[in-house]
Design a protein around this motif. Structure first.
Motif, PDB file in Angstrom:
ATOM      1  N   ASP A   6       4.324  13.677  23.301  1.00  0.00           N
ATOM      2  CA  ASP A   6       5.438  14.259  24.038  1.00  0.00           C
ATOM      3  C   ASP A   6       5.905  15.565  23.398  1.00  0.00           C
ATOM      4  O   ASP A   6       6.059  16.586  24.081  1.00  0.00           O
ATOM      5  N   VAL A   7       6.112  15.556  22.102  1.00  0.00           N
ATOM      6  CA  VAL A   7       6.600  16.751  21.415  1.00  0.00           C
ATOM      7  C   VAL A   7       5.549  17.859  21.441  1.00  0.00           C
ATOM      8  O   VAL A   7       5.843  19.013  21.780  1.00  0.00           O
ATOM      9  N   LEU A   8       4.320  17.506  21.109  1.00  0.00           N
ATOM     10  CA  LEU A   8       3.285  18.536  21.000  1.00  0.00           C
ATOM     11  C   LEU A   8       2.876  19.098  22.354  1.00  0.00           C
ATOM     12  O   LEU A   8       2.578  20.297  22.468  1.00  0.00           O
ATOM     13  N   SER A   9       2.852  18.270  23.386  1.00  0.00           N
ATOM     14  CA  SER A   9       2.505  18.798  24.709  1.00  0.00           C
ATOM     15  C   SER A   9       3.604  19.709  25.234  1.00  0.00           C
ATOM     16  O   SER A   9       3.324  20.703  25.920  1.00  0.00           O
ATOM     17  N   ALA A  10       4.866  19.394  24.895  1.00  0.00           N
ATOM     18  CA  ALA A  10       5.961  20.292  25.289  1.00  0.00           C
ATOM     19  C   ALA A  10       5.836  21.632  24.574  1.00  0.00           C
ATOM     20  O   ALA A  10       6.088  22.694  25.178  1.00  0.00           O
ATOM     21  N   LEU A  11       5.440  21.617  23.322  1.00  0.00           N
ATOM     22  CA  LEU A  11       5.202  22.865  22.597  1.00  0.00           C
ATOM     23  C   LEU A  11       4.080  23.662  23.242  1.00  0.00           C
ATOM     24  O   LEU A  11       4.186  24.876  23.424  1.00  0.00           O
ATOM     25  N   ARG A  12       3.012  22.978  23.607  1.00  0.00           N
ATOM     26  CA  ARG A  12       1.884  23.677  24.244  1.00  0.00           C
ATOM     27  C   ARG A  12       2.302  24.292  25.574  1.00  0.00           C
ATOM     28  O   ARG A  12       1.952  25.439  25.877  1.00  0.00           O
ATOM     29  N   ARG A  13       3.057  23.536  26.378  1.00  0.00           N
ATOM     30  CA  ARG A  13       3.450  24.030  27.702  1.00  0.00           C
ATOM     31  C   ARG A  13       4.291  25.298  27.625  1.00  0.00           C
ATOM     32  O   ARG A  13       4.222  26.149  28.510  1.00  0.00           O
ATOM     33  N   GLN A  14       5.073  25.443  26.568  1.00  0.00           N
ATOM     34  CA  GLN A  14       5.893  26.650  26.454  1.00  0.00           C
ATOM     35  C   GLN A  14       5.169  27.771  25.705  1.00  0.00           C
ATOM     36  O   GLN A  14       5.761  28.799  25.389  1.00  0.00           O
ATOM     37  N   GLY A  15       3.892  27.547  25.413  1.00  0.00           N
ATOM     38  CA  GLY A  15       3.098  28.603  24.787  1.00  0.00           C
ATOM     39  C   GLY A  15       3.238  28.696  23.287  1.00  0.00           C
ATOM     40  O   GLY A  15       2.941  29.741  22.698  1.00  0.00           O
ATOM     41  N   THR A  16       3.668  27.586  22.636  1.00  0.00           N
ATOM     42  CA  THR A  16       3.862  27.594  21.180  1.00  0.00           C
ATOM     43  C   THR A  16       3.125  26.422  20.540  1.00  0.00           C
ATOM     44  O   THR A  16       3.690  25.648  19.765  1.00  0.00           O
ATOM     45  N   THR A  17       1.865  26.283  20.871  1.00  0.00           N
ATOM     46  CA  THR A  17       1.059  25.167  20.358  1.00  0.00           C
ATOM     47  C   THR A  17       1.123  25.107  18.837  1.00  0.00           C
ATOM     48  O   THR A  17       0.999  26.134  18.149  1.00  0.00           O
ATOM     49  N   ALA A  18       1.309  23.894  18.305  1.00  0.00           N
ATOM     50  CA  ALA A  18       1.338  23.720  16.849  1.00  0.00           C
ATOM     51  C   ALA A  18      -0.028  24.023  16.257  1.00  0.00           C
ATOM     52  O   ALA A  18      -1.061  23.625  16.797  1.00  0.00           O
ATOM     53  N   ASP A  19      -0.024  24.714  15.133  1.00  0.00           N
ATOM     54  CA  ASP A  19      -1.274  25.031  14.440  1.00  0.00           C
ATOM     55  C   ASP A  19      -1.694  23.916  13.484  1.00  0.00           C
ATOM     56  O   ASP A  19      -2.879  23.674  13.288  1.00  0.00           O
ATOM     57  N   MET A  20      -0.712  23.262  12.892  1.00  0.00           N
ATOM     58  CA  MET A  20      -0.951  22.084  12.051  1.00  0.00           C
ATOM     59  C   MET A  20       0.126  21.057  12.355  1.00  0.00           C
ATOM     60  O   MET A  20       1.242  21.415  12.735  1.00  0.00           O
ATOM     61  N   VAL A  21      -0.206  19.793  12.138  1.00  0.00           N
ATOM     62  CA  VAL A  21       0.728  18.694  12.377  1.00  0.00           C
ATOM     63  C   VAL A  21       0.604  17.674  11.260  1.00  0.00           C
ATOM     64  O   VAL A  21      -0.502  17.243  10.933  1.00  0.00           O
ATOM     65  N   GLN A  22       1.747  17.302  10.704  1.00  0.00           N
ATOM     66  CA  GLN A  22       1.793  16.183   9.770  1.00  0.00           C
ATOM     67  C   GLN A  22       2.056  14.900  10.536  1.00  0.00           C
ATOM     68  O   GLN A  22       3.066  14.764  11.209  1.00  0.00           O
ATOM     69  N   VAL A  23       1.158  13.942  10.406  1.00  0.00           N
ATOM     70  CA  VAL A  23       1.362  12.609  10.963  1.00  0.00           C
ATOM     71  C   VAL A  23       1.992  11.778   9.849  1.00  0.00           C
ATOM     72  O   VAL A  23       1.315  11.137   9.053  1.00  0.00           O
ATOM     73  N   GLY A  24       3.316  11.838   9.775  1.00  0.00           N
ATOM     74  CA  GLY A  24       4.055  11.171   8.706  1.00  0.00           C
ATOM     75  C   GLY A  24       4.451  12.129   7.604  1.00  0.00           C
ATOM     76  O   GLY A  24       3.834  13.182   7.409  1.00  0.00           O
ATOM     77  N   ASN A  25       5.499  11.750   6.874  1.00  0.00           N
ATOM     78  CA  ASN A  25       6.052  12.591   5.814  1.00  0.00           C
ATOM     79  C   ASN A  25       6.125  11.816   4.502  1.00  0.00           C
ATOM     80  O   ASN A  25       6.776  10.772   4.429  1.00  0.00           O
ATOM     81  N   GLU A  26       5.424  12.308   3.487  1.00  0.00           N
ATOM     82  CA  GLU A  26       5.396  11.674   2.162  1.00  0.00           C
ATOM     83  C   GLU A  26       5.119  10.180   2.283  1.00  0.00           C
ATOM     84  O   GLU A  26       5.892   9.330   1.841  1.00  0.00           O
ATOM     85  N   ILE A  27       3.953   9.866   2.849  1.00  0.00           N
ATOM     86  CA  ILE A  27       3.621   8.488   3.204  1.00  0.00           C
ATOM     87  C   ILE A  27       2.890   7.765   2.071  1.00  0.00           C
ATOM     88  O   ILE A  27       1.927   7.017   2.305  1.00  0.00           O
TER      89      ILE A  27
END
Length: 366
Positions: free
Chosen positions: A141-162
Motif C-alpha cells: 500500500d505505501v510503496l504503490s502509493a509512492l510509485r503512483r505519485q512518481g516517487t518510487t522508493a529506491d531502497m526499502v527496509q523490511v523491518g528496523n533493527e530486527i
C-alpha cells in the motif's frame, strides 16, 4: 631524461601519500534520516544554511552534497506523523530535489528496535497467516502509493533493527520459519511494486560480528530474501571502530551483498536545547572524538572511510540518523506524549541557531 622521469615518479608517489583517507571517490550514498522533519516544521522548526540563510532543510542538505534521504513508516501512530500520508508528502519534496529515497518500515505504531518490536494495535489479534498478509498489504500500500505519485522508493527496509525478529511474539527469532515468512512477505510486496527497488535487512550493533554471522547464516538457512545488508553503528554503543570495520568487511564478503550504514550519528555539543536531557552527554563519548562540531565531522568521516574500504566495492555509504531533529517544542520522542523532548538535538546536522553544521558538508562530500 631519466632524472626527470625519476623526479616525476617521486612527485606522483608523494601526491598519493598525501591524499586524504576518503580520496577514493565519493560514496554512492551520502544520506540522512529525516523522519522528524514534517513534525518539526509543523511545530515551527526553522532551518538555515551555514551562512544563516533560512530555507528548506532538504534544499540545504542537497546543496551541501547529500543525495539520499531515509523516512520511517509507522502504521497508526498516536501523533499522526510518519504515516503513509506524511511520508508521501515528504517523499515528493525529496525527489523534487533530485535525491533518492529509502523507506524504513517499522511494522509498528511506535519505535521498533532490538529491545521492542511491538505489533500495531490493529494487527495485535491477527492469526499468523493474516499477520503475514497484513505485512504484505501494508508494504504494498505505501510503496504503490509512492510509485503512483512518481516517487518510487529506491531502497526499502523490511523491518528496523530486527536483531531479534519483528512483530513479537509471532516473528521472534525463536521461530525462524515465522521470521522468514514475515520478511519474505515484505520482500515480495516491494518487488511487486518495483523490481529495481533494493530490499535492506537491518540490524543494530554494527560491531558485533557474532550477531551478524548468527543472524544472516540463519537467514540463508531459512530462505530469507534480501538485496542489501543494513547496519546501525553508533561508536559510543556498538564497539570500537576496528570491530565495526572487521564486521562490515566480513558480512559483505561472507554473504556477497552490498552493505550500508543506515544509522550513525555523533554529538556536536554537550549542551541541551529543549529542556529534555540528551541521550549522549559525555564531552568525549568515543575516545579521541570530542563532542564538538569538529569531532562530529571527524567521526562521520572515519565511519565513511571504513565503508569505502569494504572489499570489492560493496560499501555503499551511510545515513546520519535524524539529521533534522532539532530542539522544537512538541516534537518529542514519544508520539503518545506531546510533553516529551527528543534527547537527540545535540546530534543533528543543524546547530542550536538552526544553522547547518560543518559535518553536513563533510558528509555531502565523503
Amino acid at each position: 631524461m631519466k632524472r626527470v622521469l625519476t623526479t616525476l615518479l617521486l612527485l606522483a608517489a608523494l601526491l598519493i601519500v598525501q591524499q586524504p583517507a576518503h580520496a577514493g571517490g565519493r560514496l554512492q550514498i551520502r544520506g540522512a534520516d529525516i523522519s522528524s522533519l514534517a513534525k518539526s516544521e509543523a511545530f515551527g522548526g526553522v532551518y538555515r544554511d551555514a551562512r544563516g540563510r533560512r530555507g528548506d532543510a532538504l534544499r540545504i542538505m542537497e546543496r551541501a552534497g547529500l543525495n539520499y534521504m531515509r523516512l520511517k513508516v509507522w502504521v497508526n501512530p498516536a501523533d499522526g506523523y510518519n504515516t503513509k500520508e506524511r511520508v508521501l508528502a515528504v517523499a515528493r519534496r525529496v525527489k523534487a530535489q533530485g535525491m533518492k529515497l529509502l523507506i524504513d518500515f517499522h511494522y509498528s505504531d511506535t519505535w521498533a528496535d532490538p529491545g521492542k518490536q511491538f505489533k500495531p494495535a490493529a494487527w495485535a489479534a491477527l492469526p499468523f497467516e493474516q499477520l503475514r498478509q497484513a505485512v504484505y498489504d501494508h508494504t504494498y500500500d505505501v510503496l504503490s502509493a509512492l510509485r503512483r505519485q512518481g516517487t518510487t522508493a529506491d531502497m526499502v527496509q523490511v523491518g528496523n533493527e530486527i536483531n531479534g525478529g519483528l512483530l513479537w511474539p509471532d516473528g521472534s527469532n525463536a521461530n525462524w520459519p515465522n521470521t522468514a515468512a514475515l520478511l519474505n512477505a515484505g520482500y515480495d510486496a516491494v518487488k511487486r511494486v518495483s523490481r529495481s527497488t533494493k530490499v535492506v535487512l537491518h540490524l543494530a550493533n554494527g560491531g558485533d560480528n557474532g550477531l551478524y554471522r548468527w543472524w544472516f547464516d540463519n537467514a540463508g538457512a531459512h530462505g530469507i530474501r534480501y538485496d542489501v545488508i543494513g547496519l546501525s553503528y553508533y561508536g559510543y554503543w556498538h564497539g570500537t571502530l576496528e570491530a565495526f570495520q572487521a564486521n562490515i568487511n566480513d558480512v559483505a564478503t561472507r554473504y556477497g551483498k552490498p552493505v550500508v550504514v543506515v544509522e550513525t550519528a555523533y554529538p556536536f555539543t554537550t549542551a541541551d536545547d529543549d529542556g529534555w536531557e540528551n541521550i549522549i552527554t559525555s564531552g568525549e563519548p568515543f575516545p579521541g572524538y570530542p563532542a564538538t562540531p569538529e569531532g562530529q565531522s571527524a567521526m562521520l568521516t572515519r565511519v565513511a572511510d571504513i565503508v569505502r574500504a569494504v572489499p570489492d566495492g560493496l560499501g555503499l555509504g551511510l545515513f546520519t540518523w535524524e539529521a533534522t531533529w532539532t530542539g522544537v517544542k512538541g516534537n518529542g520522542w514519544d508520539p503518545a506524549d506531546p510533553t516529551t523532548g527528543n534527547g537527540w538535538e545535540n546530534q543533528a546536522l543543524f546547530d542550536y541557531d538552526d544553522r547547518a553544521l560543518p559535518a553536513m558538508r563533510v558528509l555531502g562530500h565523503l
